[in-house]
Design a protein around this motif. Structure first.
Motif, PDB file in Angstrom:
ATOM      1  N   TRP A 124      43.377  65.466  37.319  1.00 24.12           N
ATOM      2  CA  TRP A 124      43.543  64.010  37.418  1.00 24.12           C
ATOM      3  C   TRP A 124      43.037  63.480  38.760  1.00 24.12           C
ATOM      4  N   TRP A 127      39.491  62.844  38.784  1.00 22.54           N
ATOM      5  CA  TRP A 127      39.083  61.524  38.282  1.00 22.54           C
ATOM      6  C   TRP A 127      39.324  60.441  39.325  1.00 22.54           C
ATOM      7  N   VAL A 130      36.508  60.503  41.582  1.00 27.30           N
ATOM      8  CA  VAL A 130      35.298  59.924  40.999  1.00 27.30           C
ATOM      9  C   VAL A 130      35.341  58.401  41.112  1.00 27.30           C
ATOM     10  N   TRP A 131      36.469  57.810  40.701  1.00 28.11           N
ATOM     11  CA  TRP A 131      36.600  56.351  40.815  1.00 28.11           C
ATOM     12  C   TRP A 131      36.469  55.900  42.269  1.00 28.11           C
ATOM     13  N   MET A 286      39.324  68.724  34.137  1.00 27.54           N
ATOM     14  CA  MET A 286      39.145  67.275  34.143  1.00 27.54           C
ATOM     15  C   MET A 286      38.941  66.743  32.726  1.00 27.54           C
ATOM     16  N   ILE A 294      42.737  58.812  32.741  1.00 28.53           N
ATOM     17  CA  ILE A 294      41.428  58.696  33.406  1.00 28.53           C
ATOM     18  C   ILE A 294      41.205  57.259  33.832  1.00 28.53           C
ATOM     19  N   ALA A 297      43.586  56.241  36.609  1.00 25.17           N
ATOM     20  CA  ALA A 297      43.226  56.789  37.923  1.00 25.17           C
ATOM     21  C   ALA A 297      42.552  55.746  38.789  1.00 25.17           C
TER      22      ALA A 297
END
Lengths: 719, 719
Positions: A124, A127, A130-131, A286, A294, A297
């Motif tokens: 998690w 993610w 990534v954001w 992931m 996701i 997040a």
């Protein structure tokens, strides 16, 4: 920096500037020789010790999913990448306390969700990273860093003090825990019977206070009176790491009389233990994270993005303060872009990301200024001695020194004009000559005390290069392998080091100095005026200073309080962001413009600068730029942060003066040197004639106390 | 003092002088009001804590025959007698470390003799005391104290450092013992299992270092910047006793988690316990001592007599240094006579005798100087404010202040001329007036900052009276009854206090300052010159200073070593006596006269003083006498001991100058004030025009370093 929001413009400018000096970044580093190891080791310890300790904290908070191995790995990895392809190599990267707080908040959220749980926690966070990275890319591309100047001194110093409070909190908590049984340990062990627990706690007090006091002392070694110069230099440069070694050694003295667990030492799995590498395969997990999470997040990601945007930029800003007279350009946008990539990388391999850290980044620049000062000094001293040996006159001596100084200045396209140091050199030399006799007569060391005069002449310059950052990152990486040795360090030494870091970050923070001013007895306030002090001390009435400071303190305490709230604590970066509108719209209404601009100057409020020649004339009155001695260098650089300090300025009654008349609005690097010099002379007890003769103000302290503070001090004693 | 050996002459002179001011000794004390409690409490603690601790030491060393009750009783008894009928009331009496050493030597001798043994030990010491007293009577009657000046600075400072070493030794030994099982205790108790012993030791480290560091800090409270004036004053006056209370309270914090014996506390029988009073009947045992031992008691008696003669006189001398500008006469012979009577008294009731103690006696004078300064200051400030309120001119203001100052000066037959303070006051006021405008214009607080100016004007004066000494002795006596409360003090706090006493006695000891000078880096020696320093720093070559200091250090170490020898250690006072011929015959041959006289001036070597008017002219050049601020008072008085300090004196190149030209040979109390003033101005950063303008020397430090030290510093850096 001009506020521009044309996409990619900022990144392009940054890249353009840094590419120009990329080669010199490396050659300059290698040319410094072994001297480079002093800042490297200093920053390595300042960087590694908190990271180790944050690893311990994360291990407790995440039930062992993240450990010291992961925090060290992240710091080393990001550090190496940044030092090689990053923009501003003065910026130091590391896993910071806010990151630890955010990961703790996230773990507490995830562990109780049945469809996430500890098992999918790292997936998690992948993610989230990534954001976060996407948001950072956007911020960087859209030129968000150009508004970093809207984060005024108010925000920067509040954040600095918040970090110091978090460090101190960690130190105190850690010390108290030394008296308790650690959670994840077997309470039946010998070392946890009451008597040994008490003994362990007391031993921890001795070790941590021992480290704290000796480390604080050793940083001032350069100004010690005892011991030879090289020894003092060695202690000042390497004293703090040496003290860590010394107190670790001390912790072994009673080894034969105590059980092995006393005192407690770092505990972390060795990187080669089974399971220590589970996080490398996070990328597979992931895909198992439910789609809702996701998307969800995104919420922590915005917070982290805000935090990193602020923290990274402010750390970079503090590492490049005006007083350092840097020659190479900044690189806010490109560095933020690169940070985005590093956040993704860390997220995918399941380690907490690293970002630009305070106070290590300004500490780095400061240590490089000391290095540069030593290098310059050695060179000029050698030149001067050679000239004196050849029976040169003062004029020739000056010429030779000018030449030598010129050679140290690598020509760069982006560099600021480098002639200040020389001009001052000439002025002073001529003054000296006329005060001591003929300028054409041969010089000898009686009238020109080489070491002392040159110390007085040198401007602040920084050895700007990439090598120290790369080396320290590599050594941090080496720590992962050196885990068995690190485990010898008592945890109590860490707590002492935390307190040391908190205290070291205070001088120069005007917010802190204003808090101290509130507690200064009215009858002693004139002492503040006698020393180096910021403009506001003279120009702003005490009541306004007090009100502003109380507001800021309340705000700080709210921010600190929020970090204590279990999960909503994730929102604390918002409070820092909120300071921008608060400053721009609320504070601007509560306080008079000139006062506010002296307390917290914001570029967007400043009137355009005076023409340079007019300003220089003004500046000229404040005597020549000078450096007292090596040990003053520390002092000068620590004391001030983008603000000019003075003893008695010509602007003595101007609580109504416009900021435009304030020398700080001038962009020349010379200004800060000049503005410093009265302070330096005062510290030296130097009664040079131009100080007392020229200005409209008398340096004799007893005769006039023209400031608001002085007056309020007097009126309060006379009632 | 003139060396005269006509029997009784010295005693007669002393009595004559002291009787004259006896009444004023009491009225002066009562007039001081509550202010007298600050020096009283300060000296009470400085006096009682070592005495309590020496009692503990004696209890261990004499198998419990002598305890804290006896040492406290002796200190109180002798103190009360001395403060009422003694000569010099500034002298503080107490059971001192050398006495403890002597009694230990004697006990170790007596306990193994079959016809003495522990039972007759006190009886035998009774005889020793009788012999000692007889010797003291002889010394006093024959005028031995008039040769006290033959004990030069060399001997006094060596003895001072020896005492400091003994104090520090006691502190270190005490701390180490905290980790061990005490001899006379049951080793089976819970608190003596290894874990609690270790915990106790660590706790002791925390408590003792806590006390030491906070006590050292609190003494400097007057110069703190934070907190209101009365709070700072309170902390400076009562900080050390307060810290004893604070750290005693801290020692109770973990009380619920530790056995009762942790940390260890004072253990002494209550005075009402059975057997605590056995010693009162010693006089009966004295008749049972075999005749051979009665005669043999003469041997330790000579040592003790030598010791007391030296210790009592030197303590008295240090309490009456020239810098204190005392108005009342000394009383060496009469005090020694009285000491003889007190020694007999103590011997007959079986308690160890008390004598004049270092460093408490000079501490007493110092604290009374602070008191006097506060009293004078308050009075003059009130007068000045009143005058300003009446729109007086500067001339009138001066007149009023002069009158007020005059009123504080009680006329005494023996007093030194008291006009200096006034003269300076006038000079300065006129200077001020001419620098600021018309002398006849009304003054206001802007041009005459009352508190600050008056602080600058006041000379050092001491509140000479008997009350503080009597009160502190009475409180020491009260301690015998307060034994149950004293027992709450952890022993670790005592060790910290011992270290504090040792460190407090160092500043101002030139021997110590010369040792530090040896360790000062050659390149930093000029810093010594920039501060207040003794004459020798400028006039004597470094090699000579080093040689002299190494000799003195070796001698000190031999003295210290002798105290370690089991029974022959009783001879250590001989080593101190031996210093007189060593100084007069050996050192005088090894070192050049002028150098020796600057390093260790002996009156018998000095040329007659210059005529007073000539000397005053010389002195005039060194600017006015002034007191910077309250906090400087401490500094000034601590720093120097009968020696004049200066920054740059006119005597800059005179390693060949005759001592006669040195202002220190002048007997006026004004000299020391004057000679201080450049130091004070320097410390204040005060750039008063008369300093830079008048003298043949420039105060600018960078331009000239005319001394030997400065030259050697430069030459060593240039090679």
């Amino acid at each position: 920096m001009v506020e521009t929001f044309i996409p990619f413009r900022g990144i392009k400018n940054d890249l353009h500037g840094r590419v120009m000096c990329y080669k010199q970044d490396w050659t300059g580093g290698f040319k410094a020789g072994f001297g480079i190891f002093a800042p490297t080791m200093y920053i390595f310890f300042a960087s590694a010790i908190p990271v180790i300790s944050f690893g311990e904290q994360l291990e407790r908070n995440t039930d062992g999913i993240l450990t010291t191995v992961q925090t060290l790995a992240s710091t080393a990895l990001c550090g190496i990448i940044h030092s090689i392809i990053g923009g501003q190599p003065l910026l130091i990267l590391g896993v910071a306390e806010p990151t630890v707080l955010m990961y703790t908040f996230m773990f507490n959220f995830a562990k109780d969700r049945p469809d996430l749980g500890p098992k999918l926690f790292l997936g998690w966070t992948g993610w989230v990273c990534v954001w976060t990275a996407i948001l950072l890319f956007l911020l960087s591309i859209l030129g968000a860093c150009s508004i970093i100047n809207r984060f005024t001194r108010l925000a920067g110093e509040l954040f600095g003090l918040l970090i110091a409070m978090l460090f101190m909190q960690e130190a105190i908590k850690g010390l108290l825990d030394e008296f308790r049984i650690p959670k994840r340990e077997n309470p039946k062990l010998t070392e946890f019977i009451p008597s040994w627990r008490f003994a362990n706690g007391m031993f921890a007090l001795v070790l941590s206070f021992g480290l704290l006091l000796t480390a604080l002392r050793s940083r001032k070694a350069r100004s010690w009176r005892y011991g030879s110069g090289w020894l003092r230099g060695l202690i000042a440069d390497y004293g703090v790491p040496m003290m860590v070694l010394v107190w670790t050694a001390v912790s072994y003295i009673p080894a034969s009389n105590v059980p092995t667990g006393i005192p407690r030492r770092l505990s972390s799995p060795n990187p080669w233990s089974p399971g220590a590498y589970e996080n490398w395969t996070v990328i597979k997990d992931m895909l198992n994270v439910p789609i809702l999470y996701i998307i969800g997040a995104f919420i922590p990601a915005t917070m982290i993005a805000v935090l990193y945007y602020f923290d990274h930029s402010v750390a970079s800003q503090l590492a490049q303060q005006k007083e350092f007279n840097l020659r190479k350009p900044s690189s806010f946008h490109y560095d933020l872009l690169l940070l985005g990539f590093m956040v993704i990388l860390c997220g995918l391999i399941g380690i907490p990301p690293a970002n630009g850290v305070i106070p290590q980044s300004p500490m780095h620049t400061k240590s490089l200024a000391t290095l540069k000062h030593q290098l310059l000094r050695n060179r000029l001293v050698a030149t001067a001695r050679k000239s004196i040996g050849k029976n040169a006159s003062l004029g020739q001596l000056y010429g030779n020194m000018q030449e030598a100084y010129q050679q140290t200045q690598t020509p760069l396209i982006y560099q600021q004009p480098a002639t200040q140091g020389l001009k001052d050199l000439k002025e002073t030399t001529i003054q000296l000559a006329s005060s001591k006799g003929n300028i054409d007569a041969p010089v000898n060391e009686t009238i020109f005390d080489v070491e002392k005069e040159i110390d007085d002449l040198l401007p602040v310059e920084v050895k700007e290069q990439r090598l120290s950052n790369l080396l320290q990152s590599l050594i941090v990486g080496g720590c992962v392998a050196a885990m068995p040795f690190l485990k010898m360090i008592p945890t109590a030494v860490l707590w002492g080091y935390f307190a040391f870091m908190a205290i070291e970050s205070l001088p120069g923070n005007q917010f802190w100095e204003r808090i101290l001013l509130l507690f200064t007895a009215p009858s002693r306030r004139y002492k503040v005026l006698e020393e180096c002090h910021a403009t506001f001390v003279e120009t702003v009435p005490f009541k306004t200073i007090a009100l502003f400071t109380i507001f800021q303190t309340a705000y700080l305490l709210i921010c600190f309080g929020i970090t204590w709230i279990p999960i909503a604590g994730v929102l604390f970066p918002l409070m820092i962001m909120l300071l921008v509108p608060v400053r721009q719209y609320i504070l601007a209404k509560l306080f008079k413009g000139p006062f506010l601009s002296d307390l917290d100057s914001a570029e967007y409020e400043e009137a355009p600068a005076l023409p340079l020649n007019l300003a220089t004339q003004e500046g000229e009155r404040v005597a020549r730029a000078s450096f007292a001695e090596e040990d003053l260098l520390d002092d000068i650089i620590t004391r001030s942060r983008g603000e000019i300090k003075r003893i008695y300025s010509p602007k003595v009654t101007s609580s109504t003066a416009t900021p435009a008349k304030d020398p700080k609005s001038l962009q020349s690097p010379r200004i800060s040197e000049k503005a410093y010099s009265p302070c330096i002379s005062e510290l030296k007890g130097d009664k040079s004639p131009q100080l007392s003769g020229r200005g409209p103000y008398s340096p004799r302290t007893g005769e006039a106390r023209p400031s608001n503070l002085g007056q309020s001090a007097r009126s309060s004693t006379s009632t």
